[in-house]
Design a protein around this motif. Structure first.
Motif, mmCIF file in Angstrom:
data_model
loop_
_atom_site.group_PDB
_atom_site.id
_atom_site.type_symbol
_atom_site.label_atom_id
_atom_site.label_comp_id
_atom_site.label_asym_id
_atom_site.label_seq_id
_atom_site.Cartn_x
_atom_site.Cartn_y
_atom_site.Cartn_z
ATOM 1 N N ALA A 97 69.648 29.952 26.171
ATOM 2 C CA ALA A 97 69.884 31.273 26.782
ATOM 3 C C ALA A 97 69.752 31.237 28.297
ATOM 4 O O ALA A 97 69.072 32.073 28.897
ATOM 5 N N GLY A 126 64.270 39.582 27.142
ATOM 6 C CA GLY A 126 64.489 39.024 25.823
ATOM 7 C C GLY A 126 65.532 37.914 25.836
ATOM 8 O O GLY A 126 66.559 38.020 26.512
ATOM 9 N N LYS A 127 65.278 36.845 25.112
ATOM 10 C CA LYS A 127 66.188 35.701 25.027
ATOM 11 C C LYS A 127 66.354 35.314 23.553
ATOM 12 O O LYS A 127 65.395 35.372 22.774
ATOM 13 N N THR A 128 67.571 34.906 23.194
ATOM 14 C CA THR A 128 67.842 34.371 21.858
ATOM 15 C C THR A 128 68.172 32.900 22.017
ATOM 16 O O THR A 128 69.156 32.538 22.664
ATOM 17 N N ILE A 129 67.334 32.040 21.440
ATOM 18 C CA ILE A 129 67.552 30.602 21.550
ATOM 19 C C ILE A 129 67.756 30.019 20.156
ATOM 20 O O ILE A 129 67.306 30.578 19.153
ATOM 21 N N SER A 130 68.446 28.889 20.107
ATOM 22 C CA SER A 130 68.761 28.287 18.806
ATOM 23 C C SER A 130 68.706 26.769 18.897
ATOM 24 O O SER A 130 68.837 26.192 19.980
ATOM 25 N N LYS A 142 68.215 26.820 13.397
ATOM 26 C CA LYS A 142 67.215 27.872 13.538
ATOM 27 C C LYS A 142 67.534 28.700 14.770
ATOM 28 O O LYS A 142 67.879 28.169 15.822
ATOM 29 N N VAL A 143 67.391 30.025 14.624
ATOM 30 C CA VAL A 143 67.577 30.968 15.731
ATOM 31 C C VAL A 143 66.292 31.756 15.886
ATOM 32 O O VAL A 143 65.699 32.205 14.887
ATOM 33 N N GLN A 144 65.832 31.915 17.131
ATOM 34 C CA GLN A 144 64.576 32.640 17.378
ATOM 35 C C GLN A 144 64.723 33.512 18.614
ATOM 36 O O GLN A 144 65.294 33.099 19.628
ATOM 37 N N ASN A 145 64.194 34.726 18.522
ATOM 38 C CA ASN A 145 64.161 35.641 19.657
ATOM 39 C C ASN A 145 62.795 35.540 20.338
ATOM 40 O O ASN A 145 61.756 35.578 19.670
ATOM 41 N N ASN A 147 60.480 36.577 24.184
ATOM 42 C CA ASN A 147 60.432 37.398 25.395
ATOM 43 C C ASN A 147 59.867 36.563 26.537
ATOM 44 O O ASN A 147 58.799 35.972 26.419
#
Length: 340
Positions: A97, A126-130, A142-145, A147
């Motif tokens: 992200a 907020g960031k969405t990383i995978s 895997k995807v994780q949100n 802050n």
């Protein structure tokens, strides 16, 4: 090859469904996710044997999992750690992200490349990383949100200058929940924004401000310690009654003479002094860093002599007379015409 009549398989792993076909032995290894060291002994009909030693890495299915270590702050290093399962040859593909990768771990005997990262996010929020894993046959994702927290603000204040033996209050400021100054030497306290600083030598102080979320930022200020000021009021002077002399002080940027009696201006380095009697003048001198020093000098006033030129004689043309003055040690007559 000759037919295999007997065999043994010895090692750290397990196997299932061994099968012999002529000179070929096949067996299914148990997938336990570790490196297995095996020794296979083969025997033919003549009783001859041969040993084979080898290692098999029996990889488990890849598992994409990771943790983002706290504190997670913008503009600072954050560790992202792979905690899943993957063979050393697996490929890890990260989507962070917009974060910049500061460092990435190399592949090891048990972990793929990129298993441990140090990254920086330029902005909070907020960031969405995978994470995607591919070991050539299996994949996982895997995807994780998360802050990313904003850094607190820190300002250690302007640089300061003090005289030897002096103190100054630091003007630290910030919006954090905790403050920490270092080094502690010369400070009245280390955990408040504005302690008193009394260093004996020039010192640079660092102010660390920590927010409630653990994010930290630092600023610094230098306190310069000046040596004692050397004030110089100038040499003593002697003048006659009614005369004037110019004083000449040095060593600073501001000057104050006392007493002011007989001075043209008591607030300059070189006033004109016209005292009526012997006077001791003291000058207070201040330099650019506020250091103060004093010195004094004496102006001695000598009274004017009482001179008597003598009587007023009368002579005839062509005659002469002796003039006789008293009251001094040196004399100058004028006009000079007619004098010896």
């Amino acid at each position: 090859s000759e037919a295999i009549t007997q065999y043994t398989i010895v090692g750290s792993g397990c196997y299932l469904a061994a099968n012999v076909s002529g000179g070929t032995l096949t067996f299914d290894a148990y997938l336990n996710g570790v490196v297995n060291n095996l020794t296979v002994t083969l025997e033919n009909a003549d009783g001859c044997t041969v040993d084979h030693e080898f290692a098999i890495f029996q990889a488990a299915d890849p598992e994409a999992d990771f943790i983002v270590h706290n504190p997670t702050c913008a503009e600072t290093d954050v560790t992202v750690e792979f905690t899943g399962a993957a063979s050393p040859g697996a490929i890890l593909t990260w989507d962070l992200a917009g974060a910049t990768i500061v460092s990435s771990s190399a592949a090891t005997a048990t972990a793929p490349a990129g298993a441990n990262l140090v990254v920086q996010w330029p902005t909070p929020g907020g960031k969405t990383i995978s994470l995607d894993i591919n070991d050539g046959s299996c994949e996982d994702r895997k995807v994780q949100n998360i802050n990313v927290n904003k850094l607190p603000f820190a300002d250690a204040g302007p640089d300061q200058a003090i005289c030897d033996g002096g103190c100054v209050q630091l003007q630290g400021f910030g919006n954090g929940s905790q403050y920490q100054w270092s080094p502690a030497i010369g400070l009245s306290a280390t955990n408040i924004p504005n302690p008193m600083a009394c260093p004996t030598t020039t010192t640079t102080y660092q102010l660390l401000v920590m927010g409630a979320d653990g994010c930290m930022v630092m600023d610094e200020v230098t306190v310069t310690v000046s040596g004692q000021l050397t004030a110089n009021a100038g040499a003593d002077q002697t003048l006659c009654e009614g005369e004037s002399v110019q004083l000449a002080a040095t060593g600073g940027v501001t000057y104050k003479w006392t007493p002011s009696t007989g001075l043209s201006n008591p607030n300059i380095a070189n006033p004109i002094a016209t005292p009526q009697t012997i006077t001791t003048y003291t000058v207070e001198i201040t330099n650019g860093t506020g250091c103060v020093g004093t010195d004094e000098m004496v102006v001695t006033v000598s009274p004017a002599p009482t001179v008597d030129a003598g009587t007023n004689p009368e002579i005839c043309v062509g005659e002469n007379t002796m003039l006789s003055a008293t009251g001094a040690v040196a004399y100058t007559w004028s006009p000079a015409a007619g004098l010896s």
